[in-house]
Write an enzyme that holds these catalytic residues in place. Sequence first.
Site, mmCIF file in Angstrom:
data_model
loop_
_atom_site.group_PDB
_atom_site.id
_atom_site.type_symbol
_atom_site.label_atom_id
_atom_site.label_comp_id
_atom_site.label_asym_id
_atom_site.label_seq_id
_atom_site.Cartn_x
_atom_site.Cartn_y
_atom_site.Cartn_z
ATOM 1 N N ASP B 326 0.825 -1.210 0.000
ATOM 2 C CA ASP B 326 0.000 0.000 0.000
ATOM 3 C C ASP B 326 0.855 1.255 0.000
ATOM 4 O OD1 ASP B 326 -1.814 -1.807 2.483
ATOM 5 O OD2 ASP B 326 -2.263 -1.694 0.337
ATOM 6 N N THR B 351 2.243 6.837 -0.069
ATOM 7 C CA THR B 351 1.408 6.118 0.899
ATOM 8 C C THR B 351 -0.011 6.145 0.374
ATOM 9 O OG1 THR B 351 0.617 6.020 3.181
ATOM 10 C CG2 THR B 351 1.133 8.191 2.331
ATOM 11 N N ARG B 352 -0.582 4.954 0.188
ATOM 12 C CA ARG B 352 -1.902 4.907 -0.460
ATOM 13 C C ARG B 352 -3.034 4.925 0.567
ATOM 14 N NH1 ARG B 352 0.425 2.774 -5.458
ATOM 15 N NH2 ARG B 352 1.860 1.185 -4.749
ATOM 16 N N VAL B 353 -2.725 4.583 1.775
ATOM 17 C CA VAL B 353 -3.782 4.339 2.752
ATOM 18 C C VAL B 353 -3.608 5.171 4.020
ATOM 19 C CG1 VAL B 353 -4.567 2.492 4.326
ATOM 20 C CG2 VAL B 353 -4.284 2.011 1.928
#
Lengths: 159, 489
Positions: B326, B351-353
């Site tokens: 993620d 950072t995707r989350v």
Amino acid sequence: MNKDPNNRIDEIIHTLQTREDRDALIESLQELKNALFRQHGDVKEVLQRNISHDTSRMLEGILSESNDRNTAQELLEEIKARSEKLLVLQLELPFEPSDKNIEAIHEWVEKSLGKDVLLDISLDRSLAGGARIVLAGRYFQYSLSQKVDEIITSGEHRQ
Amino acid sequence: MKLDFETYLSKTGEIGFVERTISSLVYVQGLPGAKPEEVVVFENGEIGQVLTLGENSAEILGFSKKPLRADTKVARTDRVFEIPVGVELLGTTINSLGHSIDPTKPLPPLREFRPINTVPSGIQTRAKIKTPCDTGVTLVDLMIPLGRGQRELIIGDQKTGKSRFLLRTLLTQVKQGAIGVYASIGKSQMGTRQIEEWVRRAGITDQSVFVVAGAGDGAGMIYLAPYTAMTIAEYFRDQGKNVLVILDDLSIHAKAYREIALSARRFPGRNSYPGDIFYTHARLLERAGNFKTASGEGAITCLPVIEAAQGDITGYIQTNVMSMTDGHILFDHTLFAEGRRPAVDIFLSVTRVGRQAQSDLKREIGHILFTFMRQMDRLHSFATFGAELSDNVKHSLDKESRLMQFFDQTAYDSIPSSVQIFIFGLIWGDFWSEKKLSEIPALVQKIIFLYEAQEAVRKRIDEFIKSSNSVESLVNRLKFSTVLTDIII
């Protein structure tokens, strides 16, 4: 009457009782193959000159019908391949079996399994009695020592 | 998993004999009923796992350091590979088989056993990631934030500060009540000892578990190590705990698996890796996340590490793992050489989350910082022309220097989240514009010390941050409140 070579090979295979017999036969076949390659003369003469009397008698019948070395080499290969495919039954005994014992065991095993089997016999005195058998990856423990261990573990002897 | 050969031989009634050994692979004749992934035991007590089956033979992955002799007997166990789990694991260092690596400190008998190869949970058991996972490293927490349950790849050249970052994250998370599981995969003994020593000095050994498969252990042990670590993490997650799993590092793991596959004569794929290398890592990383358990929500946050030689992140394993995580934090060797600590490239890190788990204030700070740093980056290339700089530009460059001084975390291991925001407010609001650059580290250290040592200061700062809902309000309140004088800065 000329027998079919396959039948003759079957007869040779049938004479093998133990793994040692097979290993000795394969060694002789290899020596004979080398000799046929290197030496001149009749196939029968090469046979008699290079390998033991018993083995040469066994192979004489199948090789004497053709004096062609290539055919002889092929037949020897065929015998080797078929003997290597034989099922091996590993047998651990608490005593050294005599030749008569081996013959009797071999006969019984072949009758039970219905096919040619080789015996690989080894000695393990700790068995006390009975035998340990390994065949095609299956393991069977029929030893006296194991039976005694089971009785002691279960407490049967106290009853 | 200690198994008795004679017991299993009698139980299963099947026997095999070792034909030959190649590297970690053992070829066994016999065992007609062997199943894939079944555990087998050799007559010398060593164990192995069935990889593939032939007509009359089995290919077994061995875990012994010493090669096995031909004709060694093998018995089936009719079991899959399991490790013992329990709270007794905390504070211990174990190998991939679940045994203590220190023979003078054996593990107590554990009642529960778990298989190391499990199917990752489905979507029904997954919960949204909504709690931040603080690393204690300001640059990351403000600009590349993580959430509990996130899988964030740590990628970079060797000796760029990755391990130091991981240990700081471990320290911060354990102090917040999480359990740490550190898998040292294929590292040298000295490297692993240094990490253990750091953890011991930080006083967090009792909340950590070390799984060690050293460089001297066989490829089989190295291959198993991350799965063992993840299984232990799942146990603690099921107790309702949050767990941080560090897999250091997966590039060595990939090489070990490649060695096993090539020894087994599997057809080589790209870069000679086997075709299922993606699956090998994906099924491991999918076991991390935020879960609904019987004991409440429990998260497994996973930080896999991959080495990128000369900063090349376009390699096969690197891109594979980047696609299954993620986000990633890139440690740049050029920044490290320039003296940046941590040497994180914020523009190439993702950072995707993590942002969804942040508060509105932190999200705004991250956005402001990112925009500001991007502008400064462009400005630097402009400033090198040597042209006369305006006052505004000089002021921005000065602010950037102060921020970089703040982000430099050479001296302290972990900065609490409230302190990070507080100090950001001081710098952003130009409260330290009169201070010299060299004074800033000391000021930061003072605030951290006061925050950790005095409960009153801690309470004051926490309440102050909690009641600020934007950067503007944070800076304005800093100007007009007495918090600064109260803390004696």
